[in-house]
Design a protein around this motif. Structure first.
Motif, mmCIF file in Angstrom:
data_model
loop_
_atom_site.group_PDB
_atom_site.id
_atom_site.type_symbol
_atom_site.label_atom_id
_atom_site.label_comp_id
_atom_site.label_asym_id
_atom_site.label_seq_id
_atom_site.Cartn_x
_atom_site.Cartn_y
_atom_site.Cartn_z
ATOM 1 N N ASN A 88 0.822 -1.213 0.000
ATOM 2 C CA ASN A 88 0.000 0.000 0.000
ATOM 3 C C ASN A 88 0.860 1.268 0.000
ATOM 4 N N PHE A 89 1.776 1.352 -0.955
ATOM 5 C CA PHE A 89 2.659 2.508 -1.028
ATOM 6 C C PHE A 89 1.981 3.658 -1.771
ATOM 7 N N THR A 90 2.392 4.892 -1.478
ATOM 8 C CA THR A 90 1.882 6.098 -2.123
ATOM 9 C C THR A 90 3.057 6.983 -2.512
ATOM 10 N N ALA A 91 2.776 8.006 -3.322
ATOM 11 C CA ALA A 91 3.829 8.924 -3.770
ATOM 12 C C ALA A 91 3.209 10.285 -4.050
ATOM 13 N N LYS A 92 4.073 11.325 -4.032
ATOM 14 C CA LYS A 92 3.627 12.679 -4.344
ATOM 15 C C LYS A 92 4.755 13.414 -5.073
ATOM 16 N N PHE A 93 4.380 14.516 -5.701
ATOM 17 C CA PHE A 93 5.335 15.291 -6.473
ATOM 18 C C PHE A 93 6.476 15.783 -5.567
ATOM 19 N N SER A 94 7.742 15.550 -6.023
ATOM 20 C CA SER A 94 8.925 15.850 -5.201
ATOM 21 C C SER A 94 9.473 17.238 -5.563
ATOM 22 N N ARG A 95 9.258 18.217 -4.708
ATOM 23 C CA ARG A 95 9.835 19.549 -4.902
ATOM 24 C C ARG A 95 11.340 19.544 -4.631
ATOM 25 N N LEU A 96 11.784 18.618 -3.744
ATOM 26 C CA LEU A 96 13.212 18.504 -3.468
ATOM 27 C C LEU A 96 13.976 18.076 -4.713
ATOM 28 N N MET A 97 13.414 17.132 -5.459
ATOM 29 C CA MET A 97 14.088 16.682 -6.671
ATOM 30 C C MET A 97 14.116 17.792 -7.723
ATOM 31 N N VAL A 98 13.124 18.679 -7.719
ATOM 32 C CA VAL A 98 13.119 19.804 -8.661
ATOM 33 C C VAL A 98 14.299 20.730 -8.371
ATOM 34 N N THR A 99 14.556 20.995 -7.076
ATOM 35 C CA THR A 99 15.708 21.841 -6.725
ATOM 36 C C THR A 99 17.024 21.169 -7.087
#
Length: 328
Positions: A88-99
């Motif tokens: 039951n894993f989830t994910a969200k948009f990574s702002r850290l990876m954008v930086t």
């Protein structure tokens, strides 16, 4: 797919060198693609839930990063995380990876260009790079730069050869056209013959339709007669069923009476056998009594004979005694 390009680390940046594997999707191994790296656009994109298929998604279970497309495909097929296997894993948009991505430079994949472009401008470079956006010639099917496409005249010889081949094809088509005209005339004659045959067939079809109509009327009459017969058969069947029920009731009553008579006969037979046994015992007793009577009669006769003998002896004895006393 994301950006298919090589990373430019000519400045020997340790951060860039250490995190070069992190900016790639762990499943499809392509570099994450973000359409616009401006902070206000990133925030609005998060609010509106609008993003590219290759934008980085941070997994909540193990802090790994995969692209949106791979996340959607894995989520549909499997319930466990592809990196840590947690359910039951989830994910969200990574702002850290954008930086992190904003610190990188990428080489243009075209050999003629091979320009080092900052990550934030790489998407625009892909659209404007003339080496990546070559235009194919519709005649020779070769790729040319847009600025050289207008000066492209090397394919004319091929066009002339194609025109000559087209002329030969036209001549062949003309000969074929003549043969087709002849065949058309023969087909027109055949068409006339077919029309005549069609009229004959239509007349025969009309006659057959008349016969079919008459036969259908006869079939309807037969169906009506059959329906009447079926009604009569059903009525007779009902009557027969009623009669059969009456006879069944009579048979059942007769069977019950016969069973009663059989039971009475069996009872009488049992009583007769008992009486016969009693009678047999009585006859045996009578025969015994007869034998006892005969024995008693014989005993009685013997007793009577003894009494007679005794009386005679008594008389003689009395006579003797009276004579004896008479002397005195």
């Amino acid at each position: 797919m994301g950006f298919d390009a090589e990373i430019d680390n000519s400045e020997r940046n340790s951060v860039v060198e250490n995190l070069k594997d992190e900016i790639q999707c762990s499943i499809c191994c392509s570099i994450f693609e973000v359409l616009n790296l401006k902070r206000e656009n990133v925030k609005s994109r998060i609010r509106k839930s609008w993003h590219s298929w290759q934008e980085p998604m941070k997994l909540d279970c193990c802090d790994g990063h995969i692209c949106k497309k791979c996340f959607e495909s894995v989520k549909k097929k499997f319930q466990n995380c592809p990196l840590c296997r947690k359910a039951n894993f989830t994910a969200k948009f990574s702002r850290l990876m954008v930086t992190v991505l904003s610190q990188y430079k990428l080489f243009c994949p075209a050999k003629e260009c091979n320009e080092s472009v900052p990550y934030a401008n790489f998407a625009q470079h892909k659209k404007t790079c003339p080496a990546l956006n070559k235009k194919p010639c519709p005649s020779c099917k070769k790729l040319y730069w847009q600025k050289d496409f207008a000066d492209h005249f090397l394919c004319f010889e091929d066009i002339i050869k194609k025109a000559q081949a087209d002329q030969k094809k036209l001549k062949d088509l003309e000969t074929k056209n003549k043969s087709l005209k002849q065949s058309k005339e023969s087909l027109s004659q055949n068409n006339k013959n077919l029309i005549a045959l069609k009229t004959e067939h239509e007349n025969k079809i009309a006659e057959l339709e008349q016969f079919i109509a008459e036969d259908s009327k006869k079939i309807k009459n037969q169906k009506n007669n059959l329906s009447i017969l079926n009604k009569k058969i059903s009525e007779n069947a009902k009557k027969e069923q009623k009669k059969q029920k009456v006879w069944e009731n009579k048979l059942n009553s007769a069977i019950s009476e016969s069973q009663k008579s059989l039971q009475q006969a069996e009872y009488n037979e049992s009583r007769y056998s008992m009486l016969h046994a009693i009678l047999h015992e009585m006859t045996d007793k009578a025969e015994r009594m007869k034998s006892d009577k005969a024995f008693l009669e014989s005993e009685l006769n013997a007793a009577n004979n003894e009494i007679i003998n005794l009386t005679e002896k008594l008389r003689t004895h009395q006579n003797k005694s009276s004579g004896f006393f008479g002397l005195f």
